[in-house]
Design a protein around this motif. Structure first.
Motif, mmCIF file in Angstrom:
data_model
loop_
_atom_site.group_PDB
_atom_site.id
_atom_site.type_symbol
_atom_site.label_atom_id
_atom_site.label_comp_id
_atom_site.label_asym_id
_atom_site.label_seq_id
_atom_site.Cartn_x
_atom_site.Cartn_y
_atom_site.Cartn_z
ATOM 1 N N HIS A 1 21.930 63.356 48.689
ATOM 2 C CA HIS A 1 20.559 62.903 48.999
ATOM 3 C C HIS A 1 20.399 62.811 50.516
ATOM 4 O O HIS A 1 20.725 61.795 51.125
ATOM 5 C CB HIS A 1 20.253 61.552 48.347
ATOM 6 N N HIS B 1 17.860 64.192 54.132
ATOM 7 C CA HIS B 1 16.627 64.793 54.663
ATOM 8 C C HIS B 1 16.929 65.280 56.074
ATOM 9 O O HIS B 1 16.825 64.516 57.028
ATOM 10 C CB HIS B 1 15.492 63.768 54.710
ATOM 11 N N VAL C 1 16.805 66.689 49.892
ATOM 12 C CA VAL C 1 15.741 66.446 48.916
ATOM 13 C C VAL C 1 14.360 66.311 49.556
ATOM 14 O O VAL C 1 13.719 65.302 49.445
ATOM 15 C CB VAL C 1 16.072 65.229 48.009
ATOM 16 N N LYS D 1 12.119 68.136 43.610
ATOM 17 C CA LYS D 1 12.139 66.703 43.909
ATOM 18 C C LYS D 1 10.761 66.120 43.601
ATOM 19 O O LYS D 1 9.751 66.646 44.069
ATOM 20 C CB LYS D 1 12.469 66.511 45.395
ATOM 21 N N HIS E 1 17.751 56.663 44.192
ATOM 22 C CA HIS E 1 17.624 55.258 44.611
ATOM 23 C C HIS E 1 17.835 54.319 43.410
ATOM 24 O O HIS E 1 18.801 53.589 43.388
ATOM 25 C CB HIS E 1 16.298 54.959 45.325
ATOM 26 N N ASP F 1 20.475 59.240 51.808
ATOM 27 C CA ASP F 1 19.148 59.245 52.447
ATOM 28 C C ASP F 1 19.252 59.407 53.959
ATOM 29 O O ASP F 1 18.399 58.915 54.704
ATOM 30 C CB ASP F 1 18.350 57.980 52.099
HETATM 31 ZN ZN LIG Z 1 15.125 60.306 50.316
#
Ligand SMILES: [Zn+2]
Length: 423
Positions: free
Chosen positions: A79, A81, A128, A207, A270, A337
């Motif tokens: 996960h 970005h 994602v 996603k 999450h 994340d």
């Molecule tokens: Zn995210």
């Protein structure tokens, strides 16, 4: 004459072997480490793994000596970005990405983020969504695969999908038609069309945002705004599964989380507040759980504000959910994340949270290696050191089973048989 020249060609075309001497090997799949191993690599694949005593060394092989380190498969962060940079409010926060950053700047920063991940031993990322950078991840993936920039294997999801009222940019004058950080759909027809477009343009995963805003609810619970309906999500899942691909659902709690499961999503991202019914359904459906613990400990608003209370509740509810899911045997996969966390920070900090919350170090390692590989439909290809797998290999000092923080000091990185970092 022809036969001889063909034989000579065959000989020279076989790539020279590379041998790694591993002091300790954690292969990503076995529950126990092995001492003094020899890994033979030819081209981009692992050819053999054997005890050093009695191992046959291929002639002419170059040797990489990691006999004082622990050797593991390249890590997988499921996960990330790469198109986000930590979103410092002082630098304009999330909105500045879309409102002021030229796409070329975003692409260069994403390339640097990918490179940082590789240097830290993350040889595969499931990224994602691009947060308003369109199909930029398709280009970054090509740049890596074509050798223009170093970077991990990229599993990408392009634009992501949410609904009207379900994604940034927001808070601007209603007269303005603001761009959004995800593709906005309303209704099953638009939902299916968005999935088709994204798959057509190179998405490896789809996603979906199943919740958006979150706050402290009337009973002190973590409440979150649901976005897509079950019918909308089902259209996306049906389409994506038809392409042989999977759907990752951002879902915090409550109605949106349950719609994600009822709609047949493949991974819950999450999952801050998993109630017992959600855990039971995840077990029944084989849903993957990608908690992202670290990011919820960053950027808390002041404790006496509504946002500050919500920020603290997100972290505390997430801890409870993680522990419940672990105990119940939900399939937990490592995710951070990153991008929500600045790329200058160590990705491996997530391991520390997982182990602090009761996961064994070996389980945490497998969540970032072989288990992630199964989720990504790349089992026995990545996330394991075994014959036939890609030669994605890292080394850390000391024993990660005693000190998980050694992952913040990766000393050797090989991806696809090529060495990228060696301290
Ligand atoms: Zn995210």
């Amino acid at each position: 004459m022809l036969v001889i020249s063909l034989a000579a060609f065959a000989q020279t075309s076989e790539p020279a072997a590379v041998v790694i001497r591993a002091g300790t090997l954690i292969d990503g799949k076995s529950d126990k480490p092995r001492r003094d191993q020899i890994i033979v690599i030819r081209g981009n694949r692992i050819e053999s793994v054997s005890d050093a005593a009695g191992a046959k060394m291929p002639s002419g092989a170059s040797v990489i000596d990691l006999s004082h380190q622990t050797v593991l498969p390249g890590l997988i962060d499921s996960h990330t970005h790469i198109f986000l940079q930590g979103e410092d409010p002082a630098k304009g926060g999330y909105d500045a990405n879309i409102l002021t950053a030229p796409l070329a700047l975003r692409a260069v920063r994403a390339g640097v983020a990918a490179q940082r991940a590789l240097q830290q031993g993350f040889t595969t990322l499931r990224d994602v969504e691009t947060e308003g950078a369109g199909y930029g991840d398709v280009g970054i993936k090509q740049a890596i695969n074509q050798g223009y920039i170093p970077g991990p294997r990229m599993v990408i999801s392009t634009r992501a999908i949410s609904t009207t009222g379900g994604y940034m940019l927001e808070g601007y004058a209603p007269e303005l038609d603001m761009p959004k950080g995800a593709q906005i759909v309303d209704g099953p027809v638009e939902a299916r069309k968005a999935a088709r477009e994204q798959l057509d343009h190179g998405a490896d995963w789809i996603k979906v945002y199943m919740t958006h805003r979150s706050w402290v609810g009337k009973h002190g619970e973590l409440a979150s705004q649901p976005t897509l309906t079950v019918e909308e999500l089902r259209a996306i899942v049906d389409e994506t599964h038809g392409w042989g691909k999977k759907v990752a659902c951002h879902a915090y709690s409550g109605i949106g989380l349950h719609r994600a499961l009822d709609g047949g999503c493949d991974s819950i991202e999450h999952g801050l507040d998993l109630d017992d019914a959600a855990i039971a359904q995840m077990l029944k459906q084989g849903t993957w759980y990608v908690p992202t613990l670290s990011v919820y400990y960053t950027d808390w608003a002041p404790a006496d504000t509504a946002d500050g209370k919500r920020d603290r509740l997100r972290a505390s509810a997430h801890e409870v959910s993680f522990k419940k899911a672990l105990k119940a045997g939900v399939k937990i996969v490592f995710g951070t994340d990153m991008g929500g966390i600045p790329w200058t920070e160590p990705i491996a900090q997530e391991f520390t949270h997982m182990v602090d919350f009761g996961m064994t170090p070996m389980d945490a390692i497998q969540s970032a290696t072989s288990r992630a590989a199964v989720m990504l439909d790349m089992d026995d290809q990545i996330g394991v050191i075994a014959p036939g797998a890609y030669a994605d290999i890292i080394a850390v000092p000391g024993d990660p089973l005693n000190d998980i923080k050694v992952f913040e000091n990766v000393q050797f990185v090989m991806k696809n048989g090529k060495t990228y970092a060696s301290k």
